[in-house]
Design an enzyme around this catalytic site. Structure first.
Site, PDB file in Angstrom:
ATOM      1  N   ASP A  14       0.888  -1.178   0.000  1.00 55.37           N
ATOM      2  CA  ASP A  14       0.000   0.000   0.000  1.00 55.37           C
ATOM      3  C   ASP A  14       0.921   1.222   0.000  1.00 55.37           C
ATOM      4  O   ASP A  14       2.146   1.084   0.126  1.00 55.37           O
ATOM      5  CB  ASP A  14      -0.886  -0.016   1.264  1.00 55.37           C
ATOM      6  CG  ASP A  14      -1.796   1.207   1.347  1.00 55.37           C
ATOM      7  OD1 ASP A  14      -2.343   1.599   0.292  1.00 55.37           O
ATOM      8  OD2 ASP A  14      -1.942   1.785   2.436  1.00 55.37           O
ATOM      9  N   SER A  15       0.316   2.399  -0.095  1.00 49.99           N
ATOM     10  CA  SER A  15       1.122   3.611   0.016  1.00 49.99           C
ATOM     11  C   SER A  15       1.616   3.811   1.458  1.00 49.99           C
ATOM     12  O   SER A  15       2.636   4.450   1.668  1.00 49.99           O
ATOM     13  CB  SER A  15       0.287   4.817  -0.412  1.00 49.99           C
ATOM     14  OG  SER A  15      -0.848   4.929   0.427  1.00 49.99           O
ATOM     15  N   GLY A  47      -3.477   8.873  -3.734  1.00 45.26           N
ATOM     16  CA  GLY A  47      -4.832   9.160  -4.189  1.00 45.26           C
ATOM     17  C   GLY A  47      -5.034  10.315  -5.141  1.00 45.26           C
ATOM     18  O   GLY A  47      -6.114  10.467  -5.701  1.00 45.26           O
ATOM     19  N   CYS A  77      -4.168  -1.691  -2.027  1.00 43.56           N
ATOM     20  CA  CYS A  77      -4.327  -0.280  -2.376  1.00 43.56           C
ATOM     21  C   CYS A  77      -5.307  -0.203  -3.538  1.00 43.56           C
ATOM     22  O   CYS A  77      -5.000  -0.657  -4.649  1.00 43.56           O
ATOM     23  CB  CYS A  77      -2.972   0.288  -2.769  1.00 43.56           C
ATOM     24  SG  CYS A  77      -3.056   1.922  -3.505  1.00 43.56           S
ATOM     25  N   ASN A  78      -6.483   0.341  -3.262  1.00 44.74           N
ATOM     26  CA  ASN A  78      -7.516   0.423  -4.307  1.00 44.74           C
ATOM     27  C   ASN A  78      -7.081   1.308  -5.460  1.00 44.74           C
ATOM     28  O   ASN A  78      -7.438   1.067  -6.612  1.00 44.74           O
ATOM     29  CB  ASN A  78      -8.793   1.008  -3.723  1.00 44.74           C
ATOM     30  CG  ASN A  78      -9.468   0.064  -2.764  1.00 44.74           C
ATOM     31  OD1 ASN A  78     -10.307  -0.725  -3.162  1.00 44.74           O
ATOM     32  ND2 ASN A  78      -9.106   0.120  -1.500  1.00 44.74           N
ATOM     33  N   GLU A 154      -2.574   9.085   8.200  1.00 48.84           N
ATOM     34  CA  GLU A 154      -1.110   8.934   8.263  1.00 48.84           C
ATOM     35  C   GLU A 154      -0.492   9.892   9.284  1.00 48.84           C
ATOM     36  O   GLU A 154       0.601   9.647   9.772  1.00 48.84           O
ATOM     37  CB  GLU A 154      -0.497   9.150   6.877  1.00 48.84           C
ATOM     38  CG  GLU A 154      -0.852   8.063   5.864  1.00 48.84           C
ATOM     39  CD  GLU A 154      -0.091   6.742   6.079  1.00 48.84           C
ATOM     40  OE1 GLU A 154       0.934   6.734   6.785  1.00 48.84           O
ATOM     41  OE2 GLU A 154      -0.556   5.710   5.533  1.00 48.84           O
ATOM     42  N   CYS A 186     -11.066   2.492  -0.040  1.00 50.31           N
ATOM     43  CA  CYS A 186      -9.650   2.792   0.218  1.00 50.31           C
ATOM     44  C   CYS A 186      -9.287   2.028   1.478  1.00 50.31           C
ATOM     45  O   CYS A 186     -10.044   2.058   2.457  1.00 50.31           O
ATOM     46  CB  CYS A 186      -9.456   4.295   0.438  1.00 50.31           C
ATOM     47  SG  CYS A 186      -7.802   4.720   1.046  1.00 50.31           S
ATOM     48  N   THR A 187      -8.147   1.366   1.454  1.00 44.14           N
ATOM     49  CA  THR A 187      -7.803   0.494   2.590  1.00 44.14           C
ATOM     50  C   THR A 187      -7.478   1.269   3.863  1.00 44.14           C
ATOM     51  O   THR A 187      -7.429   0.689   4.941  1.00 44.14           O
ATOM     52  CB  THR A 187      -6.609  -0.409   2.232  1.00 44.14           C
ATOM     53  OG1 THR A 187      -5.543   0.418   1.732  1.00 44.14           O
ATOM     54  CG2 THR A 187      -7.001  -1.436   1.198  1.00 44.14           C
ATOM     55  N   HIS A 188      -7.250   2.559   3.748  1.00 40.79           N
ATOM     56  CA  HIS A 188      -7.043   3.362   4.955  1.00 40.79           C
ATOM     57  C   HIS A 188      -8.352   3.539   5.753  1.00 40.79           C
ATOM     58  O   HIS A 188      -8.315   3.743   6.955  1.00 40.79           O
ATOM     59  CB  HIS A 188      -6.529   4.760   4.598  1.00 40.79           C
ATOM     60  CG  HIS A 188      -5.062   4.837   4.322  1.00 40.79           C
ATOM     61  ND1 HIS A 188      -4.504   4.387   3.140  1.00 40.79           N
ATOM     62  CD2 HIS A 188      -4.031   5.326   5.056  1.00 40.79           C
ATOM     63  CE1 HIS A 188      -3.196   4.607   3.173  1.00 40.79           C
ATOM     64  NE2 HIS A 188      -2.880   5.176   4.312  1.00 40.79           N
TER      65      HIS A 188
HETATM   66  N1  DGL Z   1      -4.831   2.970   0.744  1.00 38.61           N
HETATM   67  C1  DGL Z   1      -4.728   3.244  -0.642  1.00 38.61           C
HETATM   68  C2  DGL Z   1      -6.018   2.969  -1.355  1.00 38.61           C
HETATM   69  O1  DGL Z   1      -6.685   2.025  -0.992  1.00 38.61           O
HETATM   70  C3  DGL Z   1      -3.971   4.488  -1.043  1.00 38.61           C
HETATM   71  C4  DGL Z   1      -4.391   5.769  -0.436  1.00 38.61           C
HETATM   72  C5  DGL Z   1      -3.496   6.946  -0.773  1.00 38.61           C
HETATM   73  O2  DGL Z   1      -2.273   6.842  -0.639  1.00 38.61           O
HETATM   74  O3  DGL Z   1      -4.026   7.991  -1.160  1.00 38.61           O
HETATM   75  O4  DGL Z   1      -6.379   3.615  -2.318  1.00 38.61           O
END
Ligand code: DGL
Length: 278
Positions: A14-15, A47, A77-78, A154, A186-188
């Site tokens: 992921d990021s 993103g 990471c979506n 983050e 988004c996984t976050h």
């Molecule tokens: N967690 C990631 C996603 O699912 C990336 C989010 C990001 O870095 O903006 O898209």
């Protein structure tokens, strides 16, 4: 003398700390698997990056995974899934799983009026709408880009009153559409589960694609005959940015402070000028 087989891991990337929501599901559903986790924190957030940038980042990350005895990659990471997965899959022989398809399949089982919260890049790509309507064309889909969520998470600000205000704004247009289902695109965002649930009426069903990609990974490994039967080794955590920053934010979701290695990727560690974006 018999050569000792190197343990083969699942690579998850992921990021940043978002992929930990996927890692937790992998721990639950694939308890014997060992994992190497990569957070591309030097280039976070993803993103609002262009397709060309995300494709290049993903290419670099999968190339690095190939050198790390990885048997499968989960794109946690979506944004990478929405913008680059299709292209990258054609370039590598490793199985590479994404979240969007398992997430879409799960969402259509829950409702007909589906809201998706995601990064601006994922929302603009329309990837969730396409995937959901391919499975069930009678579903309606609304996608909202939430640019502030990832930086807030983050920065360890998931529980700030400000984060709640921002969440309220992002959810408003979806509530106006009377959605019956909300997908964490988004996984976050599952890290905001508490605040999001407190703002949503209780009849709205929540879909976290992390759970569904973990079960898809279990099926795929079974199919490939590559399921591990031995106890796992400790997860390796690697980042392109600051290991201590990652450890500091990640510990609340892991329940312990991880040991984090710094990895040097050519693109991540020789700063890309911002004006090279599309
Ligand atoms: N967690 C990631 C996603 O699912 C990336 C989010 C990001 O870095 O903006 O898209």
């Amino acid at each position: 003398m018999r050569k000792l087989e190197k343990p083969q891991r699942i690579g998850i990337f992921d990021s940043g700390v978002g992929g930990i929501t996927v890692l937790r599901e992998v721990y639950r559903h694939l308890p014997n698997e060992s994992v190497v986790y990569f957070g591309d924190t030097a280039r976070l957030p993803y993103g609002n990056r262009s397709r060309a940038e995300i494709t290049e980042f993903m290419r670099e990350i999968i190339t690095w995974f190939e050198t790390q005895e990885v048997k499968m990659v989960i794109t946690a990471c979506n944004t990478s899934d929405a913008l680059a997965l299709e292209t990258i899959r054609q370039e590598f022989s490793l199985p590479i799983l994404g979240l969007i398809l398992p997430g879409a399949r799960a969402a259509v089982k829950q409702g007909k009026r589906i809201g998706v919260i995601a990064t601006p890049a994922t929302a603009q790509s329309n990837a969730y709408r396409r995937a959901i309507q391919e499975v069930d064309p009678t579903c309606q889909v609304w996608q909202v880009g939430c640019p502030e969520f990832v930086p807030l998470i983050e920065q360890n600000r998931a529980n700030d009153p400000y984060t709640r205000e921002v969440a309220e704004q992002y959810l408003r247009p979806l509530l106006q559409q009377q959605i019956d289902t909300l997908v964490y695109g988004c996984t976050h965002y599952p890290h905001l589960d508490r605040v999001l649930r407190s703002l949503l009426p209780s009849h709205i069903k929540l879909v976290d694609p992390a759970l569904h990609v973990a079960t898809a990974a279990a099926q795929e490994l079974e199919l490939l005959g590559r399921t591990s039967t031995k106890p796992p080794t400790a997860t390796r955590f690697c980042v392109s940015g600051s290991p201590s920053q990652f450890a500091q934010v990640a510990k609340q979701w892991l329940g312990c402070t991880p040991r984090v290695e710094k990895i040097y990727l050519r693109g991540a560690n020789s700063l890309l000028p911002l004006d090279s974006r599309e």
